[in-house]
Design a protein around this motif. Structure first.
Motif, PDB file in Angstrom:
ATOM      1  N   LEU A  23       0.852  -1.179   0.000  1.00 30.88           N
ATOM      2  CA  LEU A  23       0.000   0.000   0.000  1.00 30.88           C
ATOM      3  C   LEU A  23       0.896   1.240   0.000  1.00 30.88           C
ATOM      4  O   LEU A  23       1.712   1.404   0.904  1.00 30.88           O
ATOM      5  CB  LEU A  23      -0.877  -0.018   1.263  1.00 30.88           C
ATOM      6  N   HIS A  50      -8.488   0.074  -0.117  1.00 28.13           N
ATOM      7  CA  HIS A  50      -7.255  -0.064  -0.903  1.00 28.13           C
ATOM      8  C   HIS A  50      -6.351  -1.149  -0.298  1.00 28.13           C
ATOM      9  O   HIS A  50      -5.791  -1.972  -1.024  1.00 28.13           O
ATOM     10  CB  HIS A  50      -6.517   1.286  -0.997  1.00 28.13           C
ATOM     11  N   GLN A  51      -6.249  -1.151   1.039  1.00 24.07           N
ATOM     12  CA  GLN A  51      -5.437  -2.189   1.688  1.00 24.07           C
ATOM     13  C   GLN A  51      -5.934  -3.593   1.313  1.00 24.07           C
ATOM     14  O   GLN A  51      -5.132  -4.501   1.077  1.00 24.07           O
ATOM     15  CB  GLN A  51      -5.459  -2.005   3.211  1.00 24.07           C
ATOM     16  N   TYR A  53      -7.418  -4.542  -1.444  1.00 24.34           N
ATOM     17  CA  TYR A  53      -7.016  -4.880  -2.812  1.00 24.34           C
ATOM     18  C   TYR A  53      -5.564  -5.378  -2.830  1.00 24.34           C
ATOM     19  O   TYR A  53      -5.247  -6.354  -3.507  1.00 24.34           O
ATOM     20  CB  TYR A  53      -7.165  -3.673  -3.759  1.00 24.34           C
ATOM     21  N   VAL A  54      -4.707  -4.698  -2.068  1.00 24.93           N
ATOM     22  CA  VAL A  54      -3.287  -5.084  -2.015  1.00 24.93           C
ATOM     23  C   VAL A  54      -3.136  -6.470  -1.374  1.00 24.93           C
ATOM     24  O   VAL A  54      -2.463  -7.356  -1.918  1.00 24.93           O
ATOM     25  CB  VAL A  54      -2.465  -4.024  -1.235  1.00 24.93           C
ATOM     26  N   ASN A  86      -8.337  -7.214  -8.164  1.00 22.90           N
ATOM     27  CA  ASN A  86      -7.504  -6.625  -7.121  1.00 22.90           C
ATOM     28  C   ASN A  86      -6.289  -5.889  -7.674  1.00 22.90           C
ATOM     29  O   ASN A  86      -5.866  -4.882  -7.099  1.00 22.90           O
ATOM     30  CB  ASN A  86      -7.113  -7.690  -6.092  1.00 22.90           C
ATOM     31  N   HIS A  90      -5.820  -1.947  -6.961  1.00 24.92           N
ATOM     32  CA  HIS A  90      -4.559  -1.376  -6.455  1.00 24.92           C
ATOM     33  C   HIS A  90      -4.061  -0.258  -7.381  1.00 24.92           C
ATOM     34  O   HIS A  90      -3.757   0.850  -6.935  1.00 24.92           O
ATOM     35  CB  HIS A  90      -3.516  -2.495  -6.329  1.00 24.92           C
ATOM     36  N   THR A  94      -4.167   3.880  -6.376  1.00 21.65           N
ATOM     37  CA  THR A  94      -2.855   4.531  -6.291  1.00 21.65           C
ATOM     38  C   THR A  94      -2.853   5.792  -7.151  1.00 21.65           C
ATOM     39  O   THR A  94      -2.409   6.865  -6.720  1.00 21.65           O
ATOM     40  CB  THR A  94      -1.745   3.564  -6.751  1.00 21.65           C
TER      41      THR A  94
END
Ligand code: MN3
Length: 220
Positions: A23, A50-51, A53-54, A86, A90, A94
């Motif tokens: 992330l 977001h976390q 997805y990572v 995912n 990400h 970003t």
């Protein structure tokens, strides 16, 4: 010396395990984009969505993956859905964080502005078309400004976490600007009023970043 060794080992481990994605640090505080985006939405969106997805991307690709994020996106048609979703999530987030700023530059650089004026008449009309595309997108997805292979600007939309780098979308190009129109991006503050969220996002959209993306894309 200890510090140097630590840095070296971090660089080395990143190099050896290029398949592990992390992330990126949020370039501002959760409160920085208020009132356009409230701090609770920012915190959950970044640190949870977001976390996830990572985390899920790393889990899905496993330790044997050697592909970069761009390579995973370019070959989305051959990837399992979990990787496509995912990896897209990400990449898209970003880019999205980078485009937003508490102190944004409000106009594109002369080169990009010239191209916008040529194709859309004015920056204002470009923003109106993007807003309309985002407002009318049914379900969850993203609205984009891309540079096409023929070096034209184009406004497109994608569903879910797909993006214009993927070989599964009909309109491909290099993303210059991305706006998240999933409900998780705005619902706490705006509820069903997606158009209002899209109107306010222009107050925090940094055209300096879009312009830099344009210059970089032209060189590719
Ligand atoms: Mn999102």
């Amino acid at each position: 010396m200890k510090k140097i060794l630590l840095i070296t080992s971090v660089i080395l481990s990143n190099f050896l395990s290029a398949q592990n994605f992390t992330l990126p640090k949020l370039p501002y505080a959760y409160t920085a984009l208020e009132p356009a985006i409230d701090s609770v939405t920012m915190r959950i969106h970044y640190s949870k969505h977001h976390q996830a997805y990572v985390t899920n991307l790393n889990k899905a690709i496993g330790s044997s993956n050697t592909k970069s994020l761009t390579e995973l996106l370019n070959t989305a048609s051959t990837q399992p859905a979990v990787v496509r979703n995912n990896a897209g999530g990400h990449y898209n987030h970003t880019l999205f964080w980078e485009l937003l700023s508490a102190t944004p530059t409000k106009t594109p650089n002369p080169l990009l502005l010239n191209q916008i004026n040529k194709q859309f008449g004015s920056l204002d009309s470009l923003q109106k078309v993007i807003t309309a595309a985002g407002t009318s997108l049914f379900g969850s997805g993203w609205v984009w400004l891309i540079l096409t292979p023929s070096e034209e600007l184009k406004i497109t939309t994608t569903m879910n976490q797909d993006n214009p780098l993927m070989d599964v979308v009909s309109e491909r190009g290099i993303p210059l600007l991305a706006i998240d129109v999933w409900e998780h991006a705005y619902y706490l503050k705006y509820q069903n009023k997606r158009a209002e969220y899209l109107k306010n996002i222009w107050n925090i959209l940094d055209w300096k970043v879009v312009s830099d993306n344009y210059l970089r894309a032209l060189k590719k």
